[in-house]
Each structure stands twice: as structure tokens, then as C-alpha cells.
Design a protein around this motif. Structure first.
Motif, PDB file in Angstrom:
ATOM      1  N   GLN A 296      -5.674  11.072  -1.257  1.00 44.54           N
ATOM      2  CA  GLN A 296      -4.405  11.722  -0.959  1.00 44.54           C
ATOM      3  C   GLN A 296      -3.976  11.322   0.442  1.00 44.54           C
ATOM      4  O   GLN A 296      -4.739  10.749   1.210  1.00 44.54           O
ATOM      5  CB  GLN A 296      -4.532  13.252  -1.067  1.00 44.54           C
ATOM      6  CG  GLN A 296      -4.863  13.721  -2.481  1.00 44.54           C
ATOM      7  CD  GLN A 296      -5.063  15.217  -2.549  1.00 44.54           C
ATOM      8  OE1 GLN A 296      -5.140  15.883  -1.526  1.00 44.54           O
ATOM      9  NE2 GLN A 296      -5.155  15.739  -3.753  1.00 44.54           N
ATOM     10  N   GLY A 297      -2.746  11.665   0.799  1.00 40.92           N
ATOM     11  CA  GLY A 297      -2.272  11.383   2.138  1.00 40.92           C
ATOM     12  C   GLY A 297      -1.139  10.386   2.141  1.00 40.92           C
ATOM     13  O   GLY A 297      -0.797   9.770   1.133  1.00 40.92           O
ATOM     14  N   HIS A 298      -0.524  10.225   3.328  1.00 40.28           N
ATOM     15  CA  HIS A 298       0.639   9.345   3.456  1.00 40.28           C
ATOM     16  C   HIS A 298       0.270   7.888   3.215  1.00 40.28           C
ATOM     17  O   HIS A 298       1.064   7.127   2.652  1.00 40.28           O
ATOM     18  CB  HIS A 298       1.259   9.512   4.841  1.00 40.28           C
ATOM     19  CG  HIS A 298       1.831  10.884   5.074  1.00 40.28           C
ATOM     20  ND1 HIS A 298       2.893  11.380   4.330  1.00 40.28           N
ATOM     21  CD2 HIS A 298       1.502  11.858   5.949  1.00 40.28           C
ATOM     22  CE1 HIS A 298       3.199  12.597   4.739  1.00 40.28           C
ATOM     23  NE2 HIS A 298       2.359  12.915   5.722  1.00 40.28           N
ATOM     24  N   LEU A 299      -0.913   7.473   3.667  1.00 38.50           N
ATOM     25  CA  LEU A 299      -1.321   6.084   3.467  1.00 38.50           C
ATOM     26  C   LEU A 299      -1.382   5.751   1.980  1.00 38.50           C
ATOM     27  O   LEU A 299      -0.926   4.681   1.552  1.00 38.50           O
ATOM     28  CB  LEU A 299      -2.680   5.834   4.122  1.00 38.50           C
ATOM     29  CG  LEU A 299      -3.245   4.414   3.940  1.00 38.50           C
ATOM     30  CD1 LEU A 299      -2.294   3.387   4.551  1.00 38.50           C
ATOM     31  CD2 LEU A 299      -4.630   4.304   4.564  1.00 38.50           C
ATOM     32  N   VAL A 300      -1.927   6.682   1.198  1.00 37.45           N
ATOM     33  CA  VAL A 300      -2.007   6.472  -0.240  1.00 37.45           C
ATOM     34  C   VAL A 300      -0.610   6.358  -0.840  1.00 37.45           C
ATOM     35  O   VAL A 300      -0.354   5.504  -1.706  1.00 37.45           O
ATOM     36  CB  VAL A 300      -2.801   7.616  -0.912  1.00 37.45           C
ATOM     37  CG1 VAL A 300      -2.677   7.538  -2.422  1.00 37.45           C
ATOM     38  CG2 VAL A 300      -4.263   7.560  -0.498  1.00 37.45           C
ATOM     39  N   GLU A 301       0.311   7.212  -0.401  1.00 33.76           N
ATOM     40  CA  GLU A 301       1.681   7.155  -0.911  1.00 33.76           C
ATOM     41  C   GLU A 301       2.331   5.813  -0.578  1.00 33.76           C
ATOM     42  O   GLU A 301       3.055   5.236  -1.398  1.00 33.76           O
ATOM     43  CB  GLU A 301       2.499   8.301  -0.318  1.00 33.76           C
ATOM     44  CG  GLU A 301       2.063   9.676  -0.800  1.00 33.76           C
ATOM     45  CD  GLU A 301       2.857  10.794  -0.144  1.00 33.76           C
ATOM     46  OE1 GLU A 301       3.735  10.483   0.696  1.00 33.76           O
ATOM     47  OE2 GLU A 301       2.598  11.965  -0.455  1.00 33.76           O
ATOM     48  N   ILE A 302       2.058   5.309   0.620  1.00 35.60           N
ATOM     49  CA  ILE A 302       2.624   4.012   1.012  1.00 35.60           C
ATOM     50  C   ILE A 302       2.063   2.899   0.138  1.00 35.60           C
ATOM     51  O   ILE A 302       2.800   2.026  -0.339  1.00 35.60           O
ATOM     52  CB  ILE A 302       2.333   3.738   2.506  1.00 35.60           C
ATOM     53  CG1 ILE A 302       3.095   4.743   3.377  1.00 35.60           C
ATOM     54  CG2 ILE A 302       2.715   2.302   2.874  1.00 35.60           C
ATOM     55  CD1 ILE A 302       2.735   4.677   4.849  1.00 35.60           C
ATOM     56  N   VAL A 303       0.742   2.939  -0.087  1.00 35.35           N
ATOM     57  CA  VAL A 303       0.108   1.907  -0.917  1.00 35.35           C
ATOM     58  C   VAL A 303       0.634   1.986  -2.348  1.00 35.35           C
ATOM     59  O   VAL A 303       0.928   0.959  -2.978  1.00 35.35           O
ATOM     60  CB  VAL A 303      -1.424   2.055  -0.888  1.00 35.35           C
ATOM     61  CG1 VAL A 303      -2.080   1.074  -1.856  1.00 35.35           C
ATOM     62  CG2 VAL A 303      -1.958   1.835   0.520  1.00 35.35           C
ATOM     63  N   GLU A 304       0.768   3.212  -2.872  1.00 37.78           N
ATOM     64  CA  GLU A 304       1.294   3.376  -4.227  1.00 37.78           C
ATOM     65  C   GLU A 304       2.719   2.831  -4.328  1.00 37.78           C
ATOM     66  O   GLU A 304       3.073   2.170  -5.324  1.00 37.78           O
ATOM     67  CB  GLU A 304       1.271   4.859  -4.624  1.00 37.78           C
ATOM     68  CG  GLU A 304      -0.110   5.372  -4.985  1.00 37.78           C
ATOM     69  CD  GLU A 304      -0.082   6.825  -5.403  1.00 37.78           C
ATOM     70  OE1 GLU A 304      -0.932   7.224  -6.213  1.00 37.78           O
ATOM     71  OE2 GLU A 304       0.790   7.568  -4.910  1.00 37.78           O
ATOM     72  N   PHE A 305       3.521   3.088  -3.305  1.00 37.95           N
ATOM     73  CA  PHE A 305       4.892   2.573  -3.314  1.00 37.95           C
ATOM     74  C   PHE A 305       4.882   1.047  -3.269  1.00 37.95           C
ATOM     75  O   PHE A 305       5.679   0.382  -3.956  1.00 37.95           O
ATOM     76  CB  PHE A 305       5.672   3.139  -2.128  1.00 37.95           C
ATOM     77  CG  PHE A 305       7.098   2.659  -2.058  1.00 37.95           C
ATOM     78  CD1 PHE A 305       8.059   3.181  -2.915  1.00 37.95           C
ATOM     79  CD2 PHE A 305       7.483   1.672  -1.149  1.00 37.95           C
ATOM     80  CE1 PHE A 305       9.377   2.738  -2.869  1.00 37.95           C
ATOM     81  CE2 PHE A 305       8.793   1.225  -1.095  1.00 37.95           C
ATOM     82  CZ  PHE A 305       9.745   1.756  -1.955  1.00 37.95           C
TER      83      PHE A 305
END
Length: 694
Positions: A296-305
Motif C-alpha cells: 500500500q502507499g503512494h509509491l504503489v499507486e504510482i507504480v500501478e498507474f
């Protein structure tokens, strides 16, 4: 050789092919060994339906041909091949359904080798790294540990059996178009329609749409050939589908009207949930767990995007190549596979999401569907490389494709590491699942189990009579977790048997009477499970020193405990308020000792005033009690004469340690488990006379 008048030839080794096969075997062994360690042998979800309508008849020898096609009303699949495997598990393995997962692994292996054959088709000399990189990448896609449930749930693994015929059919259609031969096409269509059920319908529609797309976009004039292919396929498929219409339907409910489904989907659009319809299928095909379990976290969201943008871009490139460039077998199959994947996603959207929400796309088991879009990408890439003329454009295509494939292969390393980290938790989950089944077998109306029943146990929601009937069916025929053969193959289940009724447990354990526990474990070593080390160090010992137990095995060997909070002499496992474990009593013993520490000061600080009483039972017989009202390390010694007598040599002994009263949750200690803390446990062991003397 020269003396014989023959030219001298030097032995030549294809080092590129050797390296490719080496990488492939590493990928394959990783998923095979993972499956053996992580697969769940306990009946769950649809397994209980199969037990009721299919296995029951197999037990009494009353199976008929139609029974292999039985399914529920509404949205369900007949899956005759899986039922054949299930019957084999019943006949040979006492319904150990983990064998079903192994069959699925080898069927998936067949898929990989089939795609390799396509990629290498027509290659006369040694294949270069480009083709090898393509089929190794497909192996990494299919054998990825991205979706753990694919390999941990046997029914998911076995469903590769309905996928394997699809690329065979696509290859045969292209062959029929090129050679004007239709007999093989008829045979393959019949077999695919028979084995793959509704997957065959999607595969046929996708393949014929691809053929029509090819004819329209290329202006192909052989209308007679296309017509004959369509007629052969539709006639053969219709014959099988007519037969399927007579398949027995037991239980289930009619499907909801289409208008209601569309209305539910429209409501999801209004609520802004619609992005989940395509974001999850696109991103989860690459990585559902980003490097760590539950990342979880912002880094994960960036990678997913980033993954989402990349996959959308590749989809655009894919269809651009399909429209503008030359086709061959690989391009044809890639487009047909992509349309099949779109069909699967549309099926989930239409038949599951209206009732269960957009988040239903986030099911591990659906990754086995999403991953075929990646397979289609690889086939399109290598097919385009094969048909492209030499030049800078082809070199760029090769270079970018190799970079993407290599990146995906490297990604499998952290994905595999994170998957292996989850194995102990999965085994603990399976153990708790078995524990609930054992308790329901002892008391089908157990309110505590029914109120906290695992969602994967549908019998909890069924009527008492049906629940009682199915549990009795397993017990009386010694099947699944009621079979000593299954428990020997998966020793971590032995701890769960402490939840059985005393009589049922004695009956199960008496089957181990022939040899001592060490030889019983050795008996399991003859199977493939123990060959890969499954459960060897979880078989009952004469004692457990918590300092020496691997962190991953604590919840399996000491139910009610958390992993140690340190190493060496500082390693202490928090346990309680109830602990259970299974030990093997040596032939010569002077008694049982339990050592630990009660952190009284912590609880007194948080308001505990009454003393704590620890109760020890062995095989459900109370053997010792100790009251503690101050901070102290304790040692509870149970003399040998107080221990219950063994009914047979090396009988497993179930030790239970429970603490009375309620404990205040300490604010000092950070423990994620919601249960209340009780004590620090360091050692539970049987002592021999020699140890006692020391």
C-alpha cells in the motif's frame, strides 16, 4: 572418421537453447514446489457442491456419464475433465484434492509447450535469443506467482484444462485456412467443445471473428474456404452444445434478467465505480501484489498507474500492428487470444459484477484469465518480428520487445519472494479451515463455529441435515482431512485434529498405529509431497523449544501463538489466552515440562488485580494447574504418572494450555493479532529420565 571416408564433424552444442531451457526449468520448478507447499488439501467452496452431487455417487459406484457434466442452474460450468481428476483423487488419494492442483500445473505446462511449438514452428536451424525470449516470457506469464490463489486452490489450477484446447483450436483453424484441409479441424472442434464447455463458445466466437477480421482487412478472396471453415466449426460445436443442453442441473438459481444487470451496471457508472472494470484486468495481469504482500502507499499507486499507462499503450500498439501489418500463425493466434480475454472480462462484468460490485474483478483466481492478454502481446511481438523485413524498424521492434520481456522476467523475482513469504500464512489458514470442519463434525450445530464460519465453508449456511450428511459422508469413508493418508501428506493438519471429538480423533489416530511417528513421517516421504520437504519439520516432536522454532512455523506448531520477537536466548513467543500443540511422547519419559513467563507487571499496570490460573490438559484430560499473581518465570512439571496412557506407541498427544479470566490488552506491546496477550512461552517438552537427572 577420415579413414572411413566420411568427413569429420565437430560436436556442436546449442548454448542459447540450453540456457533457455535452464531458465524455463527454474521457472517451472519454482511454481511446482510452491504449489506443493502452498496448495490447500481441505474441501472449500465449490468442492462441497462436488462432494454432494458427484463424489457421493463415486463412493457408492453409481456414477453415470451424465454425472460428469452436472452443474448448478444459472452461471456455472460442467468441467468434465476436472470431475475425472476428482474421481481419480477419490479412488487413489482418499480425496486429497491437492493432487488436483498438481494436475493443473502439468496442464499449464502443456499450454507453455504448445506456445513454444507455435513460436518455433518453421525454424529449421537453431533459434536465436529472440524466439527463446518469447517462449520463456510466456512460461513466466503462465507460471507467475502473481496470482497465489491460482496454485493454492486446486480447482483454480485444474481449470487450465479448459484453456489448453483453445490455442490448439486456433492453430488448427489457421492450418485449415492455409492448407484447405478440414478433417482435423472437425476433430479438434469436437474435442474442444466437449472439454472446454462455455470456454469453447468464447474461443469459437473469438477465432471466427479473427478470421473474419483477417478476411475484411486483407481483402481475402477465398470465400469458399472461409465458408467451409465456419460451417465445419459451427456444425461440430452445435452437436456438442445440444448434448450439453441435456446436462443435469442440481441446485443453484436462475440467472437474473439482463435488464436488471444493466441497471446495476448503470448504477455503478453513476457512483464512479466504472474505472475498476478495466483498471484491474489491465494492471493485475502484470502484478497484483507489488513486491510485498498487501503493498500500500503512494509509491504503489504510482507504480500501478505506470503499469496501467504502459499496458494501455501496448494495447494500442497491438491493434495497430493487427490492422497495418502482415499476418502469420502467431499474429492470428495472438488476436484470437486477445478477443478471448476480452470475452472473459466481459463475462465477469455481465455475470458477476452487477451483483457483487466492481471490486469483484480483484480476485486472485481471475489473474489466470487476465494473463492471456500478456501472452497475446508476446505472440504479436514475435509474430511481427518473423514477418518484418530486415532493417532499422525490425531491429527497434526486437530491441524493445526483448527489453519488455526481460523486465517482466526480472519482476518475477520479487513477486516470487513475496509469494513464498505468504506460504506459512496460507498453511495456517488451511489449518483453521480444517479445525472448523472437525468441530462441525463433532457438533454440526456448534454455534461458535457457525457464527464465525469461514466464508469458504458453504456448509455453514446450509441446513443442519445437509451439513450433517456431508460431514458423515467424509467421516465414514475416511476421506479428505478424515483420512490418515491425507494427514500424513500434510502434517500441519495434525494440530487441527485437536478440535475433533475424542472418539473421532482416536479413530483417525489409530490408523497410524502400525509404526511410530518417525516411521509414519517416513511413510509420507514416499510421496511427492515429502520429496519436496512438505511438513517434514512439522511432524510431532517430543518437545518444542520456541527459541528453535522457525518464525514461519510457530502458528502451525503452536496454535494460539505469534512468531518469536527475537533470536537466540531472547526469542520468546507471545501466546494465549489458549495454546494448543501436538507432541510425540517418547517411550521413556519422566514427565512433561512447560516453561514460560507471565508478564504480570504489564497487566497489573493496566488494571488486572486477580491472579491468573493456567490449566494444562493432555488429550482432553486435566493434568496440572498453576496460579500466578506476580511477575515470574514459571515451570509447570507434570509427572509421568499424571499423563494419560497411550493407546498405541507414539500416539500424538494434544497439549492444551489455557489461562482463565480476561486480560487487558497492553498498550506497551505492539501486536497485530486482535487476541489478548497472556504469556511468553519458551519451552514445552517431554523429559526423559536422563534429562530429568541433569
Amino acid at each position: 572418421m577420415k579413414l572411413m571416408g566420411m568427413p569429420e564433424r565437430k560436436a556442436h552444442v546449442d548454448w542459447t537453447g540450453f540456457a533457455a531451457w535452464t531458465i524455463f526449468f527454474v521457472i517451472f520448478l519454482n511454481v511446482l514446489i510452491f504449489t506443493i507447499h502452498c496448495v490447500n488439501p481441505v474441501l472449500m467452496s465449490d468442492d462441497w457442491y462436488f462432494l454432494d452431487v458427484f463424489v457421493r455417487k463415486g463412493i457408492v459406484g453409481n456414477l453415470h456419464f451424465a454425472d460428469f457434466f452436472v452443474k448448478r442452474m444459472g452461471i456455472d460450468h460442467s468441467e468434465p475433465f476436472i470431475k475425472m481428476v476428482l474421481l481419480w483423487c477419490l479412488r487413489e488419494f482418499d480425496l486429497d484434492i491437492s493432487v488436483e492442483a498438481l494436475v493443473g500445473v502439468f496442464v499449464a505446462l502443456g499450454c507453455v509447450l504448445l506456445f513454444r511449438a507455435m513460436i518455433m514452428n518453421g525454424v529449421k536451424n537453431e533459434a536465436g535469443w529472440t524466439r527463446h525470449m518469447a517462449w520463456i516470457s510466456i512460461a513466466a506469464i503462465i507460471f507467475s506467482l502473481n496470482g497465489i490463489e491460482i496454485w493454492a486452490w486446486p480447482l483454480n489450477s485444474a481449470q487450465y484444462s479448459s484453456f489448453l484446447p483453445l490455442p490448439v483450436f486456433m492453430w488448427t483453424v489457421w492450418r485449415s485456412y492455409c492448407r484447405r484441409e478440414y478433417l482435423l479441424l472437425a476433430v479438434v472442434t469436437l474435442l474442444m467443445a466437449f472439454i472446454s464447455d462455455d470456454n469453447a463458445v468464447i474461443g469459437i466466437l473469438a477465432t471466427l471473428m479473427t478470421l473474419a477480421f483477417y478476411a475484411l482487412s486483407r481483402g481475402v478472396a477465398e470465400k469458399g474456404v472461409l465458408l467451409r471453415i465456419v460451417v465445419v466449426v459451427l456444425v461440430c460445436a452445435s452437436v456438442v452444445r445440444i448434448g450439453y443442453s441435456y446436462a443435469p442441473q442440481v441446485y443453484g438459481a436462475p440467472d437474473a434478467p439482463l435488464a436488471d444487470k444493466l441497471h446495476a451496471l448503470f448504477n455503478q457508472v453513476r457512483k464512479g465505480e466504472w474505472p475498476g472494470w478495466f483498471v484491474t484486468p489491465l494492471t493485475w495481469a502484470v502484478a497484483s501484489r507489488l513486491f510485498t504482500p498487501g503493498g500500500q502507499g503512494h509509491l504503489v499507486e504510482i507504480v500501478e498507474f505506470g503499469i496501467l499507462v504502459a499496458v494501455i499503450f501496448i494495447h494500442g500498439w497491438f491493434w495497430f500492428r493487427a490492422v497495418r501489418y502482415e499476418w502469420n500463425l502467431l499474429v492470428f493466434v495472438s488476436i484470437a487470444l486477445m478477443l478471448v480475454t476480452y470475452g472473459w472480462i466481459a463475462g465477469i462484468l455481465l455475470y458477476r459484477v452487477p451483483a457483487l460490485g466492481a471490486d469483484y474483478f480483484r480476485q486472485d483466481r481471475y489473474i489466470r484469465l487476465y494473463q492471456f492478454e500478456l501472452v497475446a502481446f508476446v505472440l504479436m511481438w514475435i509474430g511481427s518480428v518473423s514477418s518484418s523485413s530486415p532493417g532499422p524498424a525490425k531491429e527497434r521492434l526486437v530491441r524493445w520487445g526483448k527489453t519488455a520481456c526481460l523486465g517482466f522476467l526480472v519482476l518475477q523475482i520479487p513477486m516470487s519472494v513475496s509469494a513464498w513469504m505468504i506460504v506459512p500464512g496460507r498453511q495456517h489458514y488451511d489449518q483453521d479451515l480444517a479445525r472448523q470442519i472437525y468441530r462441525l463434525a463433532a457438533n454440526p450445530s456448534d454455534s461458535q463455529v457457525l457464527s464465525h464460519c469461514n466464508p469458504q465453508l458453504p456448509i455453514c449456511g446450509w441446513g443442519l441435515e445437509k451439513r450433517q450428511d456431508l460431514l458423515r459422508l467424509l467421516q465414514e469413508n475416511h476421506l479428505n482431512i478424515f483420512s490418515p493418508k491425507v494427514v500424513l501428506a500434510h502434517p500441519y493438519l495434525l494440530n487441527a485434529t485437536s478440535s475433533m471429538g475424542p472418539a473421532d480423533r482416536a479413530q483417525l489416530l489409530s490408523a497410524l498405529q502400525a509404526t511410530d511417528a518417525g516411521k509414519s513421517a517416513g511413510k509420507a516421504r514416499g510421496s511427492m509431497w515429502s520429496f519436496f520437504g512438505v511438513g517434514r519439520d512439522m511432524w510431532p516432536r517430543s518437545g518444542i523449544g520456541v527459541n528453535d522454532v522457525r518464525r514461519s512455523h510457530v502458528p502451525l506448531m503452536l496454535t494460539g501463538c505469534w512468531a518469536p520477537n527475537g533470536r537466540g536466548h531472547q526469542s520468546e513467543s507471545w501466546c494465549g489466552p489458549e495454546v494448543s500443540l501436538v507432541l510425540r511422547k517418547p517411550a521413556e519419559t519422566s514427565g512433561l515440562v512447560i516453561e514460560g513467563l507471565l508478564p504480570w507487571d504489564l497487566y497489573a499496570k493496566d488494571g488486572r488485580t486477580s491472579p491468573v490460573t493456567l490449566l494444562v490438559t493432555v488429550n482432553d484430560v486435566p493434568v496440572a494447574k498453576k496460579t500466578i499473581g506476580a511477575e515470574e518465570g514459571f515451570a509447570i512439571n507434570v509427572p509421568e504418572q499424571e499423563l494419560p496412557a497411550l493407546t498405541f506407541p507414539s500416539e500424538p498427544m494434544y497439549v492444551r494450555i489455557s489461562a482463565d479470566g480476561s486480560f487487558v490488552r497492553s498498550r506497551v506491546l505492539r501486536v497485530q493479532d486482535p487476541r489478548e496477550l497472556s504469556m511468553k512461552l519458551s519451552n514445552v517438552s517431554f523429559l526423559t529420565s536422563a534429562e530429568d537427572a541433569q
